[in-house]
Design a protein around this motif. Structure first.
Motif, PDB file in Angstrom:
ATOM      1  N   ASP A  64       7.520   6.701   2.654  1.00 46.43           N
ATOM      2  CA  ASP A  64       6.579   7.563   3.372  1.00 46.43           C
ATOM      3  C   ASP A  64       5.960   6.854   4.572  1.00 46.43           C
ATOM      4  N   ARG A  65       5.617   5.595   4.401  1.00 49.22           N
ATOM      5  CA  ARG A  65       4.902   4.888   5.455  1.00 49.22           C
ATOM      6  C   ARG A  65       5.834   4.260   6.498  1.00 49.22           C
TER       7      ARG A  65
ATOM      8  N   ALA B 264       6.420   5.173  -7.571  1.00 49.98           N
ATOM      9  CA  ALA B 264       5.538   5.614  -6.492  1.00 49.98           C
ATOM     10  C   ALA B 264       5.461   4.588  -5.362  1.00 49.98           C
TER      11      ALA B 264
ATOM     12  N   ASP C 140      -2.395   7.398   4.882  1.00 51.63           N
ATOM     13  CA  ASP C 140      -3.721   7.921   5.182  1.00 51.63           C
ATOM     14  C   ASP C 140      -4.088   7.541   6.611  1.00 51.63           C
TER      15      ASP C 140
ATOM     16  N   GLY D  86       6.190   5.382  -1.596  1.00 52.08           N
ATOM     17  CA  GLY D  86       5.195   5.087  -0.580  1.00 52.08           C
ATOM     18  C   GLY D  86       5.727   4.201   0.537  1.00 52.08           C
TER      19      GLY D  86
ATOM     20  N   LYS E 122       0.865  -1.185   0.000  1.00 52.63           N
ATOM     21  CA  LYS E 122       0.000   0.000   0.000  1.00 52.63           C
ATOM     22  C   LYS E 122       0.902   1.235   0.000  1.00 52.63           C
TER      23      LYS E 122
ATOM     24  N   THR F 284       0.192   4.621  -0.110  1.00 54.38           N
ATOM     25  CA  THR F 284      -0.278   5.929   0.327  1.00 54.38           C
ATOM     26  C   THR F 284      -0.428   6.002   1.847  1.00 54.38           C
TER      27      THR F 284
END
Length: 256
Positions: free
Chosen positions: A115-116, A108, A50, A112, A46, A48
């Motif tokens: 980012d996570r 991406a 959120d 990601g 995953k 993104t």
């Protein structure tokens, strides 16, 4: 024996990047090292960030990612996929990121992953040592292995794409060095869209040499934030650089 995490980011298991991932893992294991692979596409990662990443977040409050990630990290309340990747990084002595360059950056799915996984409280933030030095993830070596469709001359000081060193600066300096990891000079395979067998063999031989020096090669000598070269505003002090040095090269310590 050393422990190496390879993070691979290409959607096709028949790709050059997948082949380089397999080659690196086999070569390192034959040398006696312990290797783990995070194949992000195979894992259906995953990409993104959120609210679902933070189980304690309530929808009636604004999502402040740094604060939420720090709380979830320090309270061991991260989602299992993120917690597992953080554990792999803690386990490792070196991290290798294997990816194709798409639009002058990483795919991406790899962005990601960064980012996570690199949450506040784990990789940065007030609960860990200051960045750009002996920070949260110090003691780990870090290597970028990247494939590029363009020719090598186009990623040079006078090349139209700019220097590869500058294009990769956000990962080398902004990810690895920021979190205290030790960045090595990147390994790159150019003209990668159509790579004949003889050039693939040459690339593998060159990659093997780089892997053999993963723990002995000189790192990129980025300046330490706490070493006296920067003022309180995080600006390089006058006179610290060789005359004529400009741009991102200012942040690399140079011998006079």
């Amino acid at each position: 024996m050393k422990k190496i995490l390879i993070v691979s980011a290409h959607p096709d298991p028949r790709s050059l990047n997948s082949a380089l991932t397999t080659f690196a893992a086999d070569h390192l294991r034959q040398a006696g090292h312990d290797v783990r692979i995070s194949d992000l596409y195979a894992m259906k990662w995953k990409p993104t960030v959120d609210a679902d990443d933070y189980p304690d977040h309530t929808p009636d409050h604004r999502l402040h990612v740094m604060a939420a990630s720090e709380q979830a990290t320090l309270e061991s309340r991260l989602t299992p996929d993120v917690a597992a990747e953080q554990e792999k990084i803690r386990w490792s002595d070196a991290v290798v990121l294997q990816f194709p360059m798409w639009w002058f950056s990483a795919p991406a799915i790899l962005k990601g992953w960064i980012d996570r996984v690199f949450t506040s409280g784990f990789a940065y933030g007030p609960q860990v040592p200051p960045p750009y030095a002996e920070s949260a993830l110090t003691g780990r070596r870090a290597l970028l292995s990247v494939t590029l469709g363009a020719r090598e001359t186009s990623f040079s000081d006078r090349g139209i794409h700019g220097r590869l060193t500058d294009v990769l600066h956000p990962l080398q300096h902004g990810l690895f060095w920021f979190t205290g990891m030790t960045p090595l000079e990147p390994f790159a395979v150019h003209d990668a869209n159509e790579l004949p067998e003889d050039r693939f063999q040459t690339a593998r031989q060159a990659y093997a040499k780089r892997l053999d020096t993963l723990f002995t090669a000189d790192p990129v000598p980025f300046r330490s934030l706490t070493g006296g070269d920067y003022d309180r505003a995080m600006r390089l002090l006058p006179g610290r650089e060789r005359p004529g040095t400009t741009g991102l090269d200012l942040h690399v310590a140079q011998c006079w």
